[in-house]
Design a protein around this motif. Structure first.
Motif, PDB file in Angstrom:
ATOM      1  N   VAL A  11      32.436  36.323 -66.389  1.00 45.61           N
ATOM      2  CA  VAL A  11      33.402  35.380 -65.822  1.00 45.61           C
ATOM      3  C   VAL A  11      32.867  33.965 -66.052  1.00 45.61           C
ATOM      4  N   PRO A  12      33.681  33.078 -66.633  1.00 47.32           N
ATOM      5  CA  PRO A  12      33.238  31.686 -66.776  1.00 47.32           C
ATOM      6  C   PRO A  12      32.915  31.092 -65.404  1.00 47.32           C
ATOM      7  N   LEU A  13      31.858  30.311 -65.327  1.00 42.27           N
ATOM      8  CA  LEU A  13      31.468  29.707 -64.050  1.00 42.27           C
ATOM      9  C   LEU A  13      32.607  28.901 -63.444  1.00 42.27           C
ATOM     10  N   SER A  14      33.440  28.319 -64.295  1.00 42.17           N
ATOM     11  CA  SER A  14      34.563  27.511 -63.803  1.00 42.17           C
ATOM     12  C   SER A  14      35.629  28.371 -63.102  1.00 42.17           C
ATOM     13  N   ASP A  15      35.592  29.683 -63.276  1.00 41.17           N
ATOM     14  CA  ASP A  15      36.589  30.581 -62.667  1.00 41.17           C
ATOM     15  C   ASP A  15      36.117  31.241 -61.374  1.00 41.17           C
ATOM     16  N   LEU A  16      34.891  31.010 -60.946  1.00 44.26           N
ATOM     17  CA  LEU A  16      34.334  31.758 -59.823  1.00 44.26           C
ATOM     18  C   LEU A  16      35.098  31.570 -58.511  1.00 44.26           C
ATOM     19  N   GLU A  17      35.761  30.433 -58.344  1.00 46.38           N
ATOM     20  CA  GLU A  17      36.525  30.212 -57.110  1.00 46.38           C
ATOM     21  C   GLU A  17      37.956  30.720 -57.207  1.00 46.38           C
ATOM     22  N   ASN A  18      38.335  31.233 -58.366  1.00 47.60           N
ATOM     23  CA  ASN A  18      39.689  31.765 -58.547  1.00 47.60           C
ATOM     24  C   ASN A  18      39.869  33.064 -57.761  1.00 47.60           C
ATOM     25  N   GLU A  19      41.096  33.297 -57.324  1.00 51.01           N
ATOM     26  CA  GLU A  19      41.419  34.554 -56.660  1.00 51.01           C
ATOM     27  C   GLU A  19      41.361  35.695 -57.669  1.00 51.01           C
ATOM     28  N   LEU A  20      40.938  36.864 -57.203  1.00 50.32           N
ATOM     29  CA  LEU A  20      40.940  38.035 -58.073  1.00 50.32           C
ATOM     30  C   LEU A  20      42.375  38.390 -58.418  1.00 50.32           C
ATOM     31  N   PRO A  21      42.608  38.945 -59.601  1.00 48.76           N
ATOM     32  CA  PRO A  21      43.983  39.203 -60.033  1.00 48.76           C
ATOM     33  C   PRO A  21      44.633  40.416 -59.369  1.00 48.76           C
ATOM     34  N   THR A  22      43.953  41.031 -58.445  1.00 51.67           N
ATOM     35  CA  THR A  22      44.515  42.161 -57.716  1.00 51.67           C
ATOM     36  C   THR A  22      44.171  42.011 -56.240  1.00 51.67           C
ATOM     37  N   ARG A  23      45.064  42.412 -55.369  1.00 46.94           N
ATOM     38  CA  ARG A  23      44.860  42.235 -53.931  1.00 46.94           C
ATOM     39  C   ARG A  23      44.039  43.368 -53.313  1.00 46.94           C
ATOM     40  N   ARG A  24      43.602  44.329 -54.105  1.00 42.32           N
ATOM     41  CA  ARG A  24      42.845  45.470 -53.577  1.00 42.32           C
ATOM     42  C   ARG A  24      41.554  45.063 -52.894  1.00 42.32           C
ATOM     43  N   GLU A  32      36.247  35.830 -32.697  1.00 41.72           N
ATOM     44  CA  GLU A  32      35.818  36.276 -31.364  1.00 41.72           C
ATOM     45  C   GLU A  32      36.967  36.353 -30.366  1.00 41.72           C
ATOM     46  N   ASP A  33      38.074  35.677 -30.649  1.00 42.99           N
ATOM     47  CA  ASP A  33      39.249  35.745 -29.773  1.00 42.99           C
ATOM     48  C   ASP A  33      40.216  36.851 -30.173  1.00 42.99           C
ATOM     49  N   GLY A  34      39.871  37.595 -31.224  1.00 44.04           N
ATOM     50  CA  GLY A  34      40.728  38.676 -31.676  1.00 44.04           C
ATOM     51  C   GLY A  34      41.791  38.257 -32.676  1.00 44.04           C
ATOM     52  N   ASN A  35      41.781  36.988 -33.066  1.00 42.37           N
ATOM     53  CA  ASN A  35      42.739  36.513 -34.063  1.00 42.37           C
ATOM     54  C   ASN A  35      42.335  37.034 -35.441  1.00 42.37           C
ATOM     55  N   GLN A  36      43.311  37.537 -36.177  1.00 41.25           N
ATOM     56  CA  GLN A  36      43.031  38.088 -37.497  1.00 41.25           C
ATOM     57  C   GLN A  36      43.508  37.136 -38.589  1.00 41.25           C
ATOM     58  N   THR A  37      42.700  37.055 -39.645  1.00 41.13           N
ATOM     59  CA  THR A  37      43.019  36.223 -40.793  1.00 41.13           C
ATOM     60  C   THR A  37      42.871  37.058 -42.054  1.00 41.13           C
ATOM     61  N   ASP A  38      43.908  37.058 -42.878  1.00 41.78           N
ATOM     62  CA  ASP A  38      43.819  37.727 -44.171  1.00 41.78           C
ATOM     63  C   ASP A  38      42.993  36.848 -45.105  1.00 41.78           C
ATOM     64  N   VAL A  39      41.995  37.445 -45.751  1.00 45.40           N
ATOM     65  CA  VAL A  39      41.136  36.713 -46.673  1.00 45.40           C
ATOM     66  C   VAL A  39      41.443  37.184 -48.083  1.00 45.40           C
ATOM     67  N   ARG A  40      41.797  36.238 -48.932  1.00 43.61           N
ATOM     68  CA  ARG A  40      42.101  36.533 -50.330  1.00 43.61           C
ATOM     69  C   ARG A  40      40.793  36.501 -51.100  1.00 43.61           C
ATOM     70  N   ALA A  41      40.449  37.588 -51.750  1.00 41.85           N
ATOM     71  CA  ALA A  41      39.175  37.687 -52.460  1.00 41.85           C
ATOM     72  C   ALA A  41      39.134  36.799 -53.695  1.00 41.85           C
ATOM     73  N   THR A  42      38.012  36.106 -53.845  1.00 45.80           N
ATOM     74  CA  THR A  42      37.704  35.348 -55.054  1.00 45.80           C
ATOM     75  C   THR A  42      36.455  35.983 -55.664  1.00 45.80           C
ATOM     76  N   PHE A  43      36.083  35.556 -56.850  1.00 48.33           N
ATOM     77  CA  PHE A  43      34.855  36.070 -57.436  1.00 48.33           C
ATOM     78  C   PHE A  43      33.659  35.725 -56.554  1.00 48.33           C
ATOM     79  N   LEU A  44      33.676  34.533 -55.925  1.00 42.87           N
ATOM     80  CA  LEU A  44      32.543  34.101 -55.108  1.00 42.87           C
ATOM     81  C   LEU A  44      32.419  34.862 -53.792  1.00 42.87           C
ATOM     82  N   ASN A  45      33.512  35.143 -53.128  1.00 47.00           N
ATOM     83  CA  ASN A  45      33.418  35.772 -51.809  1.00 47.00           C
ATOM     84  C   ASN A  45      33.627  37.278 -51.835  1.00 47.00           C
ATOM     85  N   SER A  46      33.873  37.852 -53.002  1.00 45.61           N
ATOM     86  CA  SER A  46      34.226  39.270 -53.084  1.00 45.61           C
ATOM     87  C   SER A  46      33.104  40.202 -52.653  1.00 45.61           C
TER      88      SER A  46
END
Length: 105
Positions: A11-24, A32-46
């Motif tokens: 993966v080019p370093l310039s693409d690491l913050e891009n979202e992965l092309p699949t939502r899997r 801590e308050d029980g609030n849920q947040t959907d996190v979209r995976a990127t190469f960096l946080n995957s």
């Protein structure tokens, strides 16, 4: 313990913050308050989803690996459509071994 299979891609370093092309690989975080947040995976946080991770890098690319068990029909094609070079473990290892070694200091 079973044998894990991985698919590697450059993966080019310039693409690491891009979202992965699949939502899997997305996940839900709960604060801590029980609030849920959907996190979209990127190469960096995957790596948080334990199915993917980053490896060695050069000046221009970084290896991204993903568990083959995570892929379903169309997932590999989605990465290929973005132009990423897919590799076997042997090919990824050869790429890493060809990288210049840091100078001893």
């Amino acid at each position: 313990m079973g044998q894990w299979s991985w698919t590697y891609m450059l993966v080019p370093l310039s693409d690491l913050e891009n979202e992965l092309p699949t939502r899997r690989f997305d996940w839900v975080e709960t604060d801590e308050d029980g609030n849920q947040t959907d996190v979209r995976a990127t190469f960096l946080n995957s790596g948080c989803c334990r199915k993917c991770g980053l490896g060695a890098k050069s000046d221009t690319h970084q290896i991204f690996k993903c568990s083959d068990l995570s892929f379903i029909d169309g997932d590999i094609g989605a990465f290929q459509a973005l132009g990423y070079t897919l590799m076997s473990q042997r090919e990824a290892s050869a790429w890493v071994n060809a990288l210049p070694r840091p100078e001893d200091g």
